[in-house]
Design an enzyme around this catalytic site. Structure first.
Site, mmCIF file in Angstrom:
data_model
loop_
_atom_site.group_PDB
_atom_site.id
_atom_site.type_symbol
_atom_site.label_atom_id
_atom_site.label_comp_id
_atom_site.label_asym_id
_atom_site.label_seq_id
_atom_site.Cartn_x
_atom_site.Cartn_y
_atom_site.Cartn_z
ATOM 1 N N LYS A 84 0.987 -1.172 -0.177
ATOM 2 C CA LYS A 84 -0.090 -0.176 -0.018
ATOM 3 C C LYS A 84 0.884 1.041 -0.092
ATOM 4 C CE LYS A 84 -4.340 1.518 2.178
ATOM 5 N NZ LYS A 84 -5.255 1.206 3.183
ATOM 6 N N ASP A 88 -14.743 2.135 8.699
ATOM 7 C CA ASP A 88 -15.111 2.203 7.225
ATOM 8 C C ASP A 88 -15.553 0.623 6.762
ATOM 9 O OD1 ASP A 88 -15.476 3.318 4.814
ATOM 10 O OD2 ASP A 88 -13.298 3.162 4.200
ATOM 11 N N LYS A 122 -17.043 -2.061 4.988
ATOM 12 C CA LYS A 122 -17.713 -2.343 3.559
ATOM 13 C C LYS A 122 -17.366 -3.539 2.830
ATOM 14 C CE LYS A 122 -14.701 1.006 1.421
ATOM 15 N NZ LYS A 122 -14.668 2.398 0.715
#
Length: 325
Positions: free
Chosen positions: A84, A172, A174
């Site tokens: 990342k 977050d 999802k």
């Protein structure tokens, strides 16, 4: 068209450049979703680039804060990882994510492998989940089977329970942030918006005003939309309710409808659970993952030991566990 353009962007290589028409669509997508001023993020790494001990193979995904690459260890060639790399000034978010993930050694949380915030570019290395994301599964399969939804929900609740007991809130949750390993174990990823309650490691007001509210609007709890409002573990349960609805229907949870009206094969009162988890006010939701796990256990026991009574309300067994202290 936007999805096609983004997928084309993510699969492009130096040998197969992106078609100009698709590049223009991807540019517009970047402007709409990434706040990139109509420009695609600069500095994408080419195949073969070295990042620490890892060699880049291809792009796995791209978001508003980072690009994620598939990488391979330069010596341990069978070792695949996800790398990342944050956009520009988003390094602080990567450092917070690493700090949060380092606290969570659990089968249901993606593991951090390496971090170098001083490198150019800075990077975070995490486990690569070969099974893809829950979003991928929903897109490919549509609504999941009831048994699979029950399994995934339980395992996500166990992971959330572990995190919440260590004062970590994800904020977050999802389908894109639920990944599967080779065995099918779901793992929660992307703690870039994670909050360590005890230390108040969170977006500052100035950062929040610069980057917008913390979370994904379609899944985040109402209190996350109010700048400076207190957000606790019940926000993750709200997001879980939306995620369960997506698994049940195969559709984004824009307008919640009773799922029993959409699927005749469901045996359990899923609508009651979804609506309880997605109550507007946190105090009206289940208190914690344990309360929801107890409910699911009651469902399982009732399913194996009794037959529904004719005329009984489908959610009758739901109320006591959710109201319990």
């Amino acid at each position: 068209e936007g999805d096609m353009a983004l997928k084309a962007l993510l699969s492009t290589t130096p040998e197969q450049p992106l078609d100009p028409a698709l590049r223009e669509k991807a540019r517009r997508l970047a402007a709409r979703h990434f706040g990139a001023g109509g420009e695609l993020p600069a500095g994408l790494l080419a195949e073969g680039a070295l990042v620490g001990h890892y060699q880049v193979e291809r792009i796995l995904g791209m978001g508003g804060q980072a690009v994620v690459y598939l990488g391979r260890h330069v010596r341990l060639r069978s070792r695949l990882v996800a790398i990342k790399i944050p956009h520009g000034t988003e390094t602080y978010r990567m450092l917070r994510e690493a700090d949060v993930m380092a606290r969570l050694d659990h089968p249901g949380v993606v593991k951090i492998i390496d971090l170098d915030a001083e490198a150019s570019p800075p990077y975070l290395v995490i486990d690569y989940c070969v099974g893809g994301s829950l979003a991928d599964r929903i897109e490919a399969e549509g609504p999941l089977s009831e048994g699979e939804i029950l399994r995934i929900t339980r395992e996500l609740l166990e992971a959330l329970r572990f995190a919440h007991l260590r004062d970590v809130i994800h904020r977050d949750l999802k389908p894109e942030n639920v990944l599967f390993d080779a065995s099918g174990q779901p793992q929660i990823a992307d703690f870039g918006l994670g909050k360590i309650v005890a230390e108040q490691i969170s977006l500052s007001l100035s950062q929040a005003s610069r980057t917008g509210v913390a979370g994904t609007p379609l899944y985040m709890a109402p209190e996350q939309e109010r700048l400076g409002a207190p957000v606790d573990a019940r926000a993750d349960l709200y997001s879980l309710g939306k995620l369960i609805y997506a698994m049940l229907t195969g559709e984004p949870p824009r307008t919640l409808r009773p799922v029993e009206h959409l699927r005749a094969d469901l045996e359990l009162p899923w609508s009651d659970l979804v609506f309880a988890l997605t109550e507007t006010f946190p105090d009206a939701r289940p208190a914690d993952p344990d309360a929801v796990l107890a409910l699911l256990e009651n469902w399982t026991l009732a399913r194996t030991t009794s037959t529904p009574v004719a005329g009984e309300a489908p959610g009758a067994a739901l109320e006591a566990p959710l109201d319990a202290p």
